[in-house]
Design a protein around this motif. Structure first.
Motif, PDB file in Angstrom:
ATOM      1  N   VAL A   3       0.855  -1.182   0.000  1.00 32.90           N
ATOM      2  CA  VAL A   3       0.000   0.000   0.000  1.00 32.90           C
ATOM      3  C   VAL A   3       0.892   1.233   0.000  1.00 32.90           C
ATOM      4  CG1 VAL A   3      -1.946  -1.100   1.173  1.00 32.90           C
ATOM      5  CG2 VAL A   3      -0.169   0.013   2.519  1.00 32.90           C
ATOM      6  N   GLY A   4       0.300   2.346  -0.354  1.00 33.28           N
ATOM      7  CA  GLY A   4       1.063   3.592  -0.353  1.00 33.28           C
ATOM      8  C   GLY A   4       0.168   4.767  -0.029  1.00 33.28           C
ATOM      9  N   ALA A   5       0.782   5.837   0.413  1.00 35.23           N
ATOM     10  CA  ALA A   5       0.097   7.095   0.683  1.00 35.23           C
ATOM     11  C   ALA A   5       0.820   8.177  -0.105  1.00 35.23           C
ATOM     12  CB  ALA A   5       0.130   7.407   2.181  1.00 35.23           C
ATOM     13  N   VAL A   6       0.056   9.084  -0.687  1.00 33.54           N
ATOM     14  CA  VAL A   6       0.618  10.149  -1.507  1.00 33.54           C
ATOM     15  C   VAL A   6       0.077  11.488  -1.026  1.00 33.54           C
ATOM     16  CG1 VAL A   6       0.769  11.100  -3.847  1.00 33.54           C
ATOM     17  CG2 VAL A   6       0.792   8.634  -3.508  1.00 33.54           C
ATOM     18  N   ALA A   7       0.949  12.498  -0.976  1.00 32.21           N
ATOM     19  CA  ALA A   7       0.544  13.860  -0.633  1.00 32.21           C
ATOM     20  C   ALA A   7       0.620  14.711  -1.893  1.00 32.21           C
ATOM     21  CB  ALA A   7       1.455  14.437   0.437  1.00 32.21           C
ATOM     22  N   GLU A   8      -0.354  15.603  -2.035  1.00 26.46           N
ATOM     23  CA  GLU A   8      -0.374  16.492  -3.189  1.00 26.46           C
ATOM     24  C   GLU A   8      -0.396  17.946  -2.730  1.00 26.46           C
ATOM     25  OE1 GLU A   8      -3.789  15.630  -5.557  1.00 26.46           O
ATOM     26  OE2 GLU A   8      -2.931  13.793  -6.362  1.00 26.46           O
ATOM     27  N   ALA A   9       0.141  18.802  -3.551  1.00 27.10           N
ATOM     28  CA  ALA A   9       0.058  20.250  -3.360  1.00 27.10           C
ATOM     29  C   ALA A   9      -0.159  20.866  -4.728  1.00 27.10           C
ATOM     30  CB  ALA A   9       1.325  20.803  -2.711  1.00 27.10           C
ATOM     31  N   GLU A  10      -1.162  21.693  -4.835  1.00 25.13           N
ATOM     32  CA  GLU A  10      -1.473  22.354  -6.099  1.00 25.13           C
ATOM     33  C   GLU A  10      -1.637  21.364  -7.248  1.00 25.13           C
ATOM     34  OE1 GLU A  10       1.426  25.466  -6.662  1.00 25.13           O
ATOM     35  OE2 GLU A  10       0.987  26.337  -4.703  1.00 25.13           O
ATOM     36  N   GLY A  11      -2.252  20.210  -6.944  1.00 24.48           N
ATOM     37  CA  GLY A  11      -2.549  19.227  -7.971  1.00 24.48           C
ATOM     38  C   GLY A  11      -1.409  18.345  -8.422  1.00 24.48           C
ATOM     39  N   ARG A  12      -0.283  18.402  -7.729  1.00 21.51           N
ATOM     40  CA  ARG A  12       0.829  17.525  -8.121  1.00 21.51           C
ATOM     41  C   ARG A  12       1.358  16.787  -6.895  1.00 21.51           C
ATOM     42  NH1 ARG A  12       6.176  19.229  -7.387  1.00 21.51           N
ATOM     43  NH2 ARG A  12       6.339  21.257  -6.391  1.00 21.51           N
ATOM     44  N   PRO A  13       1.882  15.571  -7.091  1.00 17.84           N
ATOM     45  CA  PRO A  13       2.415  14.816  -5.954  1.00 17.84           C
ATOM     46  C   PRO A  13       3.681  15.472  -5.407  1.00 17.84           C
ATOM     47  CG  PRO A  13       2.795  13.639  -8.015  1.00 17.84           C
ATOM     48  CD  PRO A  13       1.977  14.835  -8.344  1.00 17.84           C
ATOM     49  N   VAL A  14       3.760  15.565  -4.082  1.00 14.03           N
ATOM     50  CA  VAL A  14       4.947  16.145  -3.442  1.00 14.03           C
ATOM     51  C   VAL A  14       5.569  15.205  -2.415  1.00 14.03           C
ATOM     52  CG1 VAL A  14       4.230  18.528  -3.841  1.00 14.03           C
ATOM     53  CG2 VAL A  14       3.565  17.379  -1.713  1.00 14.03           C
ATOM     54  N   GLY A  15       4.947  14.055  -2.196  1.00  8.84           N
ATOM     55  CA  GLY A  15       5.505  13.092  -1.264  1.00  8.84           C
ATOM     56  C   GLY A  15       4.768  11.776  -1.338  1.00  8.84           C
ATOM     57  N   ALA A  16       5.450  10.710  -0.916  1.00  9.62           N
ATOM     58  CA  ALA A  16       4.836   9.383  -0.928  1.00  9.62           C
ATOM     59  C   ALA A  16       5.548   8.480   0.070  1.00  9.62           C
ATOM     60  CB  ALA A  16       4.913   8.766  -2.321  1.00  9.62           C
ATOM     61  N   ALA A  17       4.804   7.500   0.576  1.00  5.71           N
ATOM     62  CA  ALA A  17       5.361   6.468   1.449  1.00  5.71           C
ATOM     63  C   ALA A  17       4.753   5.138   1.031  1.00  5.71           C
ATOM     64  CB  ALA A  17       5.046   6.757   2.912  1.00  5.71           C
ATOM     65  N   TYR A  18       5.557   4.092   1.007  1.00  8.85           N
ATOM     66  CA  TYR A  18       5.124   2.772   0.537  1.00  8.85           C
ATOM     67  C   TYR A  18       5.427   1.708   1.585  1.00  8.85           C
ATOM     68  CZ  TYR A  18       5.220   5.338  -3.817  1.00  8.85           C
ATOM     69  OH  TYR A  18       5.014   6.287  -4.771  1.00  8.85           O
ATOM     70  N   VAL A  19       4.459   0.813   1.778  1.00 10.53           N
ATOM     71  CA  VAL A  19       4.625  -0.328   2.677  1.00 10.53           C
ATOM     72  C   VAL A  19       4.430  -1.606   1.877  1.00 10.53           C
ATOM     73  CG1 VAL A  19       3.715  -1.537   4.688  1.00 10.53           C
ATOM     74  CG2 VAL A  19       3.832   0.948   4.704  1.00 10.53           C
ATOM     75  N   LEU A  20       5.414  -2.490   1.937  1.00 13.89           N
ATOM     76  CA  LEU A  20       5.314  -3.809   1.306  1.00 13.89           C
ATOM     77  C   LEU A  20       4.800  -4.795   2.348  1.00 13.89           C
ATOM     78  CD1 LEU A  20       8.718  -3.916  -0.594  1.00 13.89           C
ATOM     79  CD2 LEU A  20       6.492  -3.142  -1.442  1.00 13.89           C
ATOM     80  N   ASP A  21       3.886  -5.670   1.963  1.00  8.29           N
ATOM     81  CA  ASP A  21       3.378  -6.647   2.937  1.00  8.29           C
ATOM     82  C   ASP A  21       3.739  -8.076   2.575  1.00  8.29           C
ATOM     83  OD1 ASP A  21       1.669  -7.057   0.832  1.00  8.29           O
ATOM     84  OD2 ASP A  21      -0.163  -6.644   1.943  1.00  8.29           O
ATOM     85  N   ALA A  22       4.853  -8.238   1.903  1.00 10.99           N
ATOM     86  CA  ALA A  22       5.275  -9.564   1.456  1.00 10.99           C
ATOM     87  C   ALA A  22       6.210 -10.248   2.445  1.00 10.99           C
ATOM     88  CB  ALA A  22       5.961  -9.451   0.096  1.00 10.99           C
ATOM     89  N   LEU A  23       6.371  -9.690   3.630  1.00 10.76           N
ATOM     90  CA  LEU A  23       7.289 -10.278   4.601  1.00 10.76           C
ATOM     91  C   LEU A  23       6.543 -11.148   5.599  1.00 10.76           C
ATOM     92  CD1 LEU A  23       9.425  -7.136   5.454  1.00 10.76           C
ATOM     93  CD2 LEU A  23      10.003  -8.973   3.890  1.00 10.76           C
ATOM     94  N   SER A  24       7.229 -12.129   6.128  1.00 12.43           N
ATOM     95  CA  SER A  24       6.679 -12.960   7.188  1.00 12.43           C
ATOM     96  C   SER A  24       7.761 -13.153   8.233  1.00 12.43           C
ATOM     97  CB  SER A  24       6.227 -14.307   6.631  1.00 12.43           C
ATOM     98  OG  SER A  24       5.670 -15.093   7.662  1.00 12.43           O
ATOM     99  N   LEU A  25       7.431 -12.861   9.476  1.00 16.13           N
ATOM    100  CA  LEU A  25       8.365 -13.071  10.573  1.00 16.13           C
ATOM    101  C   LEU A  25       7.840 -14.178  11.465  1.00 16.13           C
ATOM    102  CD1 LEU A  25       9.209  -9.403  11.620  1.00 16.13           C
ATOM    103  CD2 LEU A  25      10.523 -10.937  10.161  1.00 16.13           C
ATOM    104  N   VAL A  26       8.731 -14.837  12.162  1.00 20.70           N
ATOM    105  CA  VAL A  26       8.346 -15.908  13.075  1.00 20.70           C
ATOM    106  C   VAL A  26       8.477 -15.383  14.494  1.00 20.70           C
ATOM    107  CG1 VAL A  26       8.877 -18.233  13.873  1.00 20.70           C
ATOM    108  CG2 VAL A  26       9.100 -17.660  11.441  1.00 20.70           C
ATOM    109  N   ASP A  27       7.399 -15.519  15.279  1.00 18.93           N
ATOM    110  CA  ASP A  27       7.425 -15.028  16.663  1.00 18.93           C
ATOM    111  C   ASP A  27       8.075 -16.056  17.591  1.00 18.93           C
ATOM    112  OD1 ASP A  27       5.478 -16.963  17.276  1.00 18.93           O
ATOM    113  OD2 ASP A  27       3.828 -15.522  17.248  1.00 18.93           O
TER     114      ASP A  27
END
Length: 76
Positions: A3-27
């Motif tokens: 998933v990702g989140a994007v920030a816009e200013a004046e109709g154009r993207p100015v920032g983004a953050a991405y999370v990958l969920d393909a990892l698996s950890l063992v507790d």
């Protein structure tokens, strides 16, 4: 998949953050847990130092958790 989140200013993207969920950890009990991993955060230089990267990271993490994943982040 992720998933990702994007920030816009004046109709154009100015920032983004991405999370990958393909990892698996063992507790400690040996159970696998699906994890979201904060992969990348970027903010346009003109929009830095305003908390935008932190806000985008938090939003991307919340979106990942809403999909049923644990959330992890490593910092250099």
């Amino acid at each position: 998949m992720g998933v990702g989140a994007v920030a816009e200013a004046e109709g154009r993207p100015v920032g983004a953050a991405y999370v990958l969920d393909a990892l698996s950890l063992v507790d400690a009990q040996g159970q696998g847990r699906r994890c979201g991993y904060l992969y990348a955060v970027a903010v346009d230089p003109e929009h830095r130092h305003q908390g935008l990267g932190a806000a985008l990271s938090q939003q991307a993490a919340a979106l990942s958790q809403a999909r049923g994943t644990e959330f992890i982040c490593t910092l250099p």
